[in-house]
Design a protein around this motif. Structure first.
Motif, short mmCIF file in Angstrom:
data_model
loop_
_atom_site.label_atom_id
_atom_site.label_comp_id
_atom_site.label_asym_id
_atom_site.label_seq_id
_atom_site.Cartn_x
_atom_site.Cartn_y
_atom_site.Cartn_z
N LEU A 1 35.10 2.35 -50.37
CA LEU A 1 36.06 2.32 -51.47
C LEU A 1 36.81 3.64 -51.59
N PHE A 2 36.08 4.76 -51.61
CA PHE A 2 36.75 6.05 -51.78
C PHE A 2 37.52 6.44 -50.52
N GLY A 3 37.01 6.04 -49.35
CA GLY A 3 37.77 6.29 -48.13
C GLY A 3 39.09 5.55 -48.14
N TRP A 4 39.08 4.29 -48.59
CA TRP A 4 40.30 3.48 -48.66
C TRP A 4 41.26 4.03 -49.70
N ILE A 5 40.74 4.42 -50.87
CA ILE A 5 41.61 4.95 -51.94
C ILE A 5 42.29 6.24 -51.49
N ILE A 6 41.51 7.17 -50.93
CA ILE A 6 42.09 8.44 -50.48
C ILE A 6 43.10 8.20 -49.36
N GLY A 7 42.76 7.28 -48.45
CA GLY A 7 43.68 6.96 -47.36
C GLY A 7 45.00 6.42 -47.86
N LYS A 8 44.96 5.52 -48.82
CA LYS A 8 46.19 4.96 -49.39
C LYS A 8 47.00 6.03 -50.11
N MET A 9 46.33 6.92 -50.81
CA MET A 9 47.03 8.00 -51.49
C MET A 9 47.72 8.92 -50.49
N PHE A 10 47.07 9.16 -49.35
CA PHE A 10 47.69 9.96 -48.29
C PHE A 10 48.94 9.27 -47.76
N GLU A 11 48.83 7.96 -47.49
CA GLU A 11 49.94 7.22 -46.92
C GLU A 11 51.16 7.19 -47.84
N LYS A 12 50.90 7.12 -49.14
CA LYS A 12 52.00 7.04 -50.11
C LYS A 12 52.51 8.40 -50.56
N GLY A 13 51.94 9.46 -50.00
CA GLY A 13 52.40 10.80 -50.34
C GLY A 13 52.03 11.24 -51.74
N VAL B 1 40.92 18.07 -51.45
CA VAL B 1 40.62 16.82 -52.18
C VAL B 1 39.55 16.03 -51.44
N VAL B 2 39.72 15.88 -50.15
CA VAL B 2 38.73 15.13 -49.36
C VAL B 2 37.38 15.83 -49.40
N PHE B 3 37.40 17.15 -49.29
CA PHE B 3 36.18 17.94 -49.33
C PHE B 3 35.41 17.66 -50.63
N GLU C 1 18.40 9.24 -50.18
CA GLU C 1 18.69 9.17 -48.74
C GLU C 1 19.78 8.17 -48.37
N THR C 2 20.53 7.64 -49.36
CA THR C 2 21.66 6.77 -49.02
C THR C 2 22.99 7.52 -48.99
N GLY C 3 22.97 8.78 -49.39
CA GLY C 3 24.20 9.57 -49.40
C GLY C 3 24.82 9.72 -48.02
N LEU C 4 23.98 9.86 -46.99
CA LEU C 4 24.49 10.00 -45.63
C LEU C 4 25.22 8.73 -45.19
N LEU C 5 24.69 7.57 -45.58
CA LEU C 5 25.35 6.30 -45.26
C LEU C 5 26.71 6.23 -45.94
N ALA C 6 26.79 6.70 -47.17
CA ALA C 6 28.05 6.64 -47.94
C ALA C 6 29.14 7.49 -47.29
N VAL C 7 28.82 8.74 -46.92
CA VAL C 7 29.85 9.61 -46.34
C VAL C 7 30.24 9.14 -44.94
N THR C 8 29.30 8.53 -44.21
CA THR C 8 29.63 7.98 -42.89
C THR C 8 30.61 6.82 -43.04
N ALA C 9 30.36 5.95 -44.01
CA ALA C 9 31.26 4.82 -44.27
C ALA C 9 32.63 5.31 -44.71
N MET C 10 32.67 6.37 -45.48
CA MET C 10 33.94 6.94 -45.93
C MET C 10 34.74 7.49 -44.76
N GLY C 11 34.09 8.26 -43.90
CA GLY C 11 34.78 8.82 -42.74
C GLY C 11 35.25 7.75 -41.78
N LEU C 12 34.41 6.75 -41.55
CA LEU C 12 34.75 5.66 -40.64
C LEU C 12 35.95 4.87 -41.17
N THR C 13 35.99 4.67 -42.46
CA THR C 13 37.12 3.95 -43.07
C THR C 13 38.42 4.71 -42.89
N MET C 14 38.41 6.01 -43.17
CA MET C 14 39.63 6.81 -43.06
C MET C 14 40.06 6.95 -41.61
#
Length: 608
Positions: A201-213, A223-225, A241-254
């Protein structure tokens, strides 16, 4: 010795970066040098103990750093990279990981002597390799694209699942023993799904915000940091121990949104990642208890490590890749390379404490067991990956290959001269018509824009450590060089001299090194070739030295490059004064005069 927290932090960062530099100078694996440095300043000589000096912030610092490193690694996981070998990769990260878990757990029980419960927890954790160790090794070894990509993807994708698998095993043990209800056990799966969704979700939101300037360029990386840290912490609070899964999903999405500005952000995070990896390795090894260091040499632990290296890992890779198109040499390399790193060290410490609290006394052995496996794999794999890759013919070529951007008569002749010396060479241009000169000479070509995203994934740049930008547009040449600074380094980027006459029109400092001399722009060089100038090669000998060659050459001769006796390639530039010794080959663009032919005849006679 040093009790000041700020001094300890400074010392750790400085020592980590110094270790990276020393490894580069000595051509040694960086993670090996960092581990040795940490042991020397920590348990061996007792200069620092980061865990004692930093106190309660020690573990949180490492956890946040691992989250950033894992996100940075997952940011490079574009699915287009693995289209041609997604079957073996999928098998390795699923079936292979499962086999490694079962086999590793059995080894921990029957060889290391751990109880079944503790064995299955630690067996799940030991399936990880992780970007903190595998990426520095790949950077050092320069493997061919396919095995390198498989090792990179496995390290990043399996990393969060190793920690989750250990949590799953622990929750399952508690469920079997009646310590938790079925509802609590199912909450673990719900927490894992929530973490993956949160990252997406956050990977997609940040990605869309990047695309729209909606986020300015200077704020994108910060911001990403900040969002990465927030996603990691929030997910970890919901389920440990689920935090690593979350950031991996975020990076993979972006990574798979193909955002135009993702490369600039990736470069920033690569620099941060190198700094964090260096610091964390120093912190963990320097905090090692001397008693634990002695326990590493327990015969049961040594036998367990050997089993993991020579039985568990090869078994998981060979069984999981049956029926895939992986070659045997690729399977051999991948089955050998599996270094464990920071995630294994940090998570094993967590489970060592909670398992002991739950009544499993043998869990006190986990710290020594993990450090033994980490040190053994880091050292053995770090020192052997290059040698093994060469023996299996899976290392990228060591010849000084050159990629030339710009199709014209001069670049075609230049490429042909390099090709004749058994060097890898490729001429790239987005115009098929401009490549006609190279095609006519039988020079390898690629039709496409070197800066396009499609070219990035369809063209293997590994064989070409040097690049020449020689198009007819000076600004484009500078842009090409600037774009590849991170990958190749400025010392290996060249461009032809500017054709503009006004100084304000062009700033050569923004691009690569200027080739040959300031008057030899691409128009002048191409015109000379079309007028009949030829590329000549002159052997420097004891009888005909470099000084004689320089004094005897005609005024119109343009010095191009020197091939040293050891095979290295050096280009003439406006800021370098090359010298050639006996055994070197000097290559130049020369008018086809009788005088030059006579000189070459004399050189041939002197060699005889």
């Amino acid at each position: 010795m040093f009790e000041s927290m700020i001094f300890v932090l400074m010392f750790i960062v400085l020592l980590g970066i110094f270790s990276q530099w020393l490894a580069w100078r000595l051509r040694m694996p960086a993670i090996v040098v960092m581990s040795i440095a940490g042991l020397l300043v920590g348990p061996i000589f007792g200069f620092v103990n980061p865990q004692e000096s930093l106190g309660e912030i020690f573990s949180p610092l490492i956890s946040l750093a691992v989250a950033i490193i894992l996100f940075e690694g997952s940011l490079s996981l574009d699915f287009r990279e693995v289209r041609s070998f997604n079957k073996p990769l999928t098998r390795i990260v699923t079936l292979g990981a499962f086999i490694a878990w079962i086999a590793g757990s059995l080894a921990a029980h029957y060889i290391a002597g751990l109880s079944v419960a503790v064995s299955f927890v630690i067996g799940g954790l030991f399936i990880v390799t992780g970007p903190t160790v595998i990426l520095p090794l790949l950077r050092q070894a320069k493997l061919k694209p396919r095995p390198a990509a498989i090792l990179k993807w496995e390290g990043i994708v399996v990393d969060p699942f190793g920690a989750l698998l250990a949590v799953f095993a622990f929750e399952f043990i508690k469920f079997i023993n009646g310590n938790v209800t079925l509802t609590s056990f199912l909450l673990f799966f719900a927490g894992s799904i929530f973490a993956a969704f949160l990252g997406w979700l956050f990977g997609w939101i940040i990605g869309k915000m990047f695309e729209k300037g909606q986020i300015p360029e200077y704020l994108k990386a910060p911001v990403v940091f900040a969002i990465v840290l927030m996603v990691f912490v929030f997910s970890d609070v919901v389920m440990h121990e689920t935090g690593l899964l979350a950031v991996t999903a975020m990076g993979l999405t972006m990574a798979n949104m193909h955002i135009a500005s993702i490369n600039d952000m990736r470069h920033f995070k690569e620099n941060i990642s190198i700094l964090l990896v260096s610091s964390i390795f120093i912190m963990l090894t320097a905090s090692l208890n001397p008693t634990t260091l002695v326990d590493i040499f327990n015969p049961h632990i040594i036998l367990f490590v050997l089993a993991m290296l020579f039985v568990v890992r090869p078994l998981s890779i060979w069984l999981s890749t049956i029926g895939t198109d992986l070659m045997n040499n690729e399977k051999l390399l991948i089955s050998w390379i599996a270094p464990r790193g920071i995630v294994a060290l940090t998570v094993s410490g967590y489970f060592a404490s909670i398992l002991q609290e739950s009544g499993y006394k043998d869990a006190e052995m986990l710290t020594a067991l993990t450090f033994a496996l980490v040190f053994a794999t880091v050292i053995f794999h770090g020192f052997s990956i290059g040698w093994v890759a060469k023996k299996l013919k899976l290392s990228a070529t060591e010849k000084p290959g050159v990629l030339i951007v710009g199709g014209n008569a001069f670049t075609a002749e230049l490429a042909k001269s390099l090709l004749d010396e058994q060097m890898d060479v490729l001429v790239v241009d987005d115009s098929w018509e401009q490549l006609r000169y190279a095609r006519k000479l039988g020079v390898p070509i690629y039709s496409g824009d070197i800066l396009s995203e499609q070219t990035e994934y369809s063209l293997d740049l590994t064989p070409f450590p040097k690049m020449i930008a020689a198009t007819e547009v000076d600004a484009y040449n500078a842009l090409i060089c600037s774009n590849f600074v991170i990958e190749l380094g400025r010392d290996h980027l060249y461009q032809t001299a500017a054709s503009q006459t006004k100084e304000d029109d062009y700033h050569p400092s923004l691009g690569g090194k200027t080739l040959f001399d300031s008057t030899a722009n691409i128009y002048e060089l191409t015109e000379r070739v079309l007028r009949g100038h030829v590329i000549r090669k002159t052997n420097i000998t004891e009888q005909y030295n470099y000084e004689q060659y320089i004094n005897g050459r005609e005024e119109e001769v343009v010095l191009l490059y020197v091939i040293r006796a050891d095979g290295s390639l050096k280009f003439y530039t406006t800021k370098s004064e090359l010298q050639a010794n006996p055994g070197d080959l000097v290559v130049s663009l020369t008018p086809p005069t009788k005088l030059q032919d006579k000189i070459n005849d004399k050189i041939s006679q002197s060699k005889e």
